[in-house]
Design a protein around this motif. Structure first.
Motif, short mmCIF file in Angstrom:
data_model
loop_
_atom_site.label_atom_id
_atom_site.label_comp_id
_atom_site.label_asym_id
_atom_site.label_seq_id
_atom_site.Cartn_x
_atom_site.Cartn_y
_atom_site.Cartn_z
N LEU A 53 61.02 26.56 36.46
CA LEU A 53 62.17 27.42 36.17
C LEU A 53 62.91 26.96 34.90
N CYS A 54 63.10 25.64 34.79
CA CYS A 54 63.79 25.12 33.61
C CYS A 54 62.99 25.39 32.34
N THR A 55 61.68 25.19 32.43
CA THR A 55 60.84 25.46 31.26
C THR A 55 60.88 26.93 30.87
N ASP A 56 60.89 27.80 31.90
CA ASP A 56 60.96 29.24 31.62
C ASP A 56 62.27 29.60 30.92
N GLU A 57 63.36 29.04 31.40
CA GLU A 57 64.65 29.34 30.78
C GLU A 57 64.74 28.76 29.37
N LEU A 58 64.19 27.55 29.18
CA LEU A 58 64.19 26.96 27.85
C LEU A 58 63.33 27.78 26.89
N ASP A 59 62.19 28.29 27.39
CA ASP A 59 61.35 29.14 26.55
C ASP A 59 62.10 30.42 26.16
N ARG A 60 62.83 31.00 27.14
CA ARG A 60 63.58 32.22 26.84
C ARG A 60 64.68 31.93 25.83
N MET A 61 65.34 30.79 25.98
CA MET A 61 66.38 30.43 25.02
C MET A 61 65.76 30.20 23.64
N SER A 62 64.57 29.61 23.60
CA SER A 62 63.89 29.40 22.32
C SER A 62 63.55 30.73 21.67
N ARG A 63 63.11 31.72 22.51
CA ARG A 63 62.80 33.03 21.94
C ARG A 63 64.06 33.69 21.38
N ILE A 64 65.19 33.52 22.08
CA ILE A 64 66.44 34.10 21.58
C ILE A 64 66.81 33.48 20.24
N VAL A 65 66.69 32.16 20.13
CA VAL A 65 67.02 31.49 18.87
C VAL A 65 66.07 31.94 17.75
N ASP A 66 64.78 32.05 18.07
CA ASP A 66 63.82 32.51 17.06
C ASP A 66 64.14 33.92 16.59
N ASP A 67 64.50 34.79 17.56
CA ASP A 67 64.85 36.16 17.19
C ASP A 67 66.11 36.19 16.33
N LEU A 68 67.10 35.36 16.68
CA LEU A 68 68.32 35.32 15.88
C LEU A 68 68.03 34.82 14.47
N LEU A 69 67.17 33.81 14.35
CA LEU A 69 66.79 33.32 13.03
C LEU A 69 66.04 34.39 12.24
N LEU A 70 65.19 35.14 12.91
CA LEU A 70 64.46 36.21 12.24
C LEU A 70 65.42 37.29 11.72
N LEU A 71 66.40 37.65 12.55
CA LEU A 71 67.38 38.64 12.12
C LEU A 71 68.21 38.12 10.95
N ALA A 72 68.48 36.82 10.94
CA ALA A 72 69.22 36.24 9.81
C ALA A 72 68.38 36.29 8.54
N LYS A 73 67.07 36.04 8.67
CA LYS A 73 66.19 36.11 7.50
C LYS A 73 66.05 37.53 6.97
N ALA A 74 66.31 38.53 7.82
CA ALA A 74 66.17 39.92 7.40
C ALA A 74 67.14 40.28 6.29
N GLU A 75 68.20 39.48 6.09
CA GLU A 75 69.15 39.75 5.01
C GLU A 75 68.65 39.22 3.67
N ARG A 76 67.58 38.43 3.67
CA ARG A 76 67.08 37.87 2.42
C ARG A 76 66.18 38.86 1.71
N PRO A 77 66.16 38.83 0.35
CA PRO A 77 65.34 39.81 -0.38
C PRO A 77 63.84 39.62 -0.20
N ASP A 78 63.41 38.39 0.17
CA ASP A 78 61.98 38.15 0.34
C ASP A 78 61.54 38.26 1.80
N PHE A 79 62.35 38.95 2.61
CA PHE A 79 61.99 39.08 4.03
C PHE A 79 60.68 39.86 4.16
#
Length: 488
Positions: free
Chosen positions: A311-337
């Motif tokens: 369960l802990c690993t599953d939640e940590l994986d989900r939190m990692s996916r959220i962070v990755d998605d947030l980082l991806l959305l942040a990169k979307a503002e860059r011109p070389d996205f």
């Protein structure tokens, strides 16, 4: 102008940092006046130089035309060989030249003389503008020159001359010479240019004073806007500048108010985003902490510990996916996205279809394949379509039909995913591509954080395209992206 920047610091023992002030530069009023004077100076200097060159060219052209006219007249008399006064032929070249030189009335800057081979020079009785009878070196230079025209230096300045050589049937030779001293014309031109330069200088002084006054009047409303902007900065973002009139200052005030609206909305969105992100990240952290606190580190059931770890690993994986998605959305503002490149649309569609089939046990169908070379980022497009397919899998059951397709129409290329799920309502369509939003109005869930469709929209907008949704509640939905530059 001076810009004041206010920094907001967290509440704590350290005192707030003082506001930074930019060093005051050259006032805009002075810059306007200086630029106007520089521009006018360049224009006036150019006018003086161009005028001087044109006048000098005209003076030289007039002198050349006068010389050619005199030469043409003599040539015509020599050709006929008849004295127009007596109607008798000239017996010798000497008689022709004596008669023609005596009968001419040159301008003030013209000189005329004749030359007879073996007989010397024939000069007019007048002495101006230069007595050539006293400067035989000049006349010898002209007669000795093999050219029919040229320029010679004299004590009165440079003299343009033209020479017509005549040969009589009896073998006698002579020459008719007309000279033009152009320096006096050039001196008059220079005097005119000096007068023009003096008038231009006075005009610059007047223009500088007028620019100073007018610039002050023009910039007065701008100072009012700046003062109002400073007051708004010191208070909050809810105040607005009062707009009066319909001139450029009013337009500036309207644009400033619109900017404040966008800033206020951006701050509100940022606060909402931070609230949602903190909520979504706090949930798995709370779950992991709760299970770890309940787990007995000294013993207990191994199966129970394994379940807690899972369960802990599953939640940590989900939190990692959220962070990755947030980082991806942040990169979307860059011109070389996105990095568009020419790709074959049919091949790209086939690759996407092969990848989405592994997302779940569904009745996958290929709805359409576009053909031709398109200019897109294949990795980002694949990521967007796979995300749409993943969204369709989440809202369908095993065995349900999901169709993937692409098409190219004119300058547009489209990719879409159609499912047979519950569909979305018109109200949900308005917000479904926002961050941390999912169909049904929820804010995230165990299956995802509601960032997938936001990533799809970011990829489409990075291509300068749009996202599309067609749905009837209860009858499935079609999600797609439409990108420009499809026809290449």
């Amino acid at each position: 102008m001076t810009t004041t920047t206010e920094r907001v610091t967290p509440v704590g023992p350290a005192p707030p940092a003082p506001p930074e002030r930019r060093t005051r530069g050259v006032p805009a009023r002075v810059l306007i006046m200086c630029w106007l004077l520089v521009l006018m100076t360049v224009v006036l200097v150019a006018v003086c130089l161009i005028t001087r060159n044109l006048l000098r060219q005209e003076a030289f052209s007039d002198a050349t035309a006068a010389l050619e006219q005199e030469a043409l007249e003599y040539h015509e008399v020599a050709r006929t060989g008849v004295d127009q006064t007596t109607r008798q032929p000239f017996p010798t070249v000497n008689a022709l030249l004596e008669n023609h030189v005596r009968m001419q009335y040159p301008d003030d800057d013209e000189v005329i003389f004749g030359w007879i081979e073996g007989g010397g020079y024939l000069h007019q009785a007048r002495t101006g503008p230069i007595p050539l009878n006293r400067h035989q070196d000049i006349t010898d230079t002209i007669i000795a020159s093999p050219a029919s025209a040229g320029v010679v230096s004299t004590p009165a300045g440079d003299m343009q001359w033209i020479k017509v050589v005549t040969t009589a049937p009896d073998g006698g030779r002579g020459a008719y010479v007309v000279g033009y001293l152009i320096d006096r014309d050039l001196a008059e031109i220079d005097a005119t240019i000096r007068t023009l330069a003096l008038v231009s200088l006075l005009g610059l002084v007047f223009a500088g004073g007028a620019a100073w006054v007018v610039a002050g009047q023009i910039l007065a409303p701008v100072r009012l806007v700046r003062q109002a902007a400073a007051e708004i900065t010191e208070r909050d973002l809810t105040s607005r500048i009062q707009v009066a009139g319909n001139d450029d200052i009013a337009a500036l005030s309207e644009q400033f108010n619109a900017m404040l609206d966008r800033l206020e909305q951006a701050f509100a969105t940022q606060r909402e985003f931070l609230d949602d992100a903190s909520h979504e990240l706090r949930t798995p952290i709370t779950i992991v902490r709760g299970h770890l606190e309940l787990m007995d580190p000294a013993g207990g059931d191994p199966a129970e510990r394994a379940e807690v770890v899972r369960l802990c690993t599953d939640e940590l994986d989900r939190m990692s996916r959220i962070v990755d998605d947030l980082l991806l959305l942040a990169k979307a503002e860059r011109p070389d996205f996105v990095r568009p490149e020419p790709v074959e649309l049919a091949e790209l569609t086939s690759d996407v279809d092969a990848k989405v089939r592994a997302l779940g046990d569904r009745d996958w169908r290929l709805d359409g394949i576009g053909v031709g070379i398109v200019h897109v980022d294949p990795q980002r497009v694949t990521q967007a379509v796979v995300q749409l397919a993943h969204n369709a899998v989440q809202h369908t059951e095993p065995g349900d039909r999901i169709m993937v397709g692409s098409a190219r129409t004119g300058g547009l290329v489209s990719f879409w995913v159609t499912d047979t799920g519950p569909g979305v309502t018109p109200a949900e369509i308005e917000v479904i591509f926002d961050r941390f939003t999912r169909a049904g109005g929820g804010r995230g869930h165990r299956g995802g954080a509601g960032l997938g469709l936001a990533i799809v929209r970011a990829i489409a907008e990075a291509h300068h395209g749009t996202v599309k949704v067609l749905s009837t509640p209860g009858s499935g939905a079609t999600f797609g992206i439409e990108l420009p530059g499809g026809a290449r």
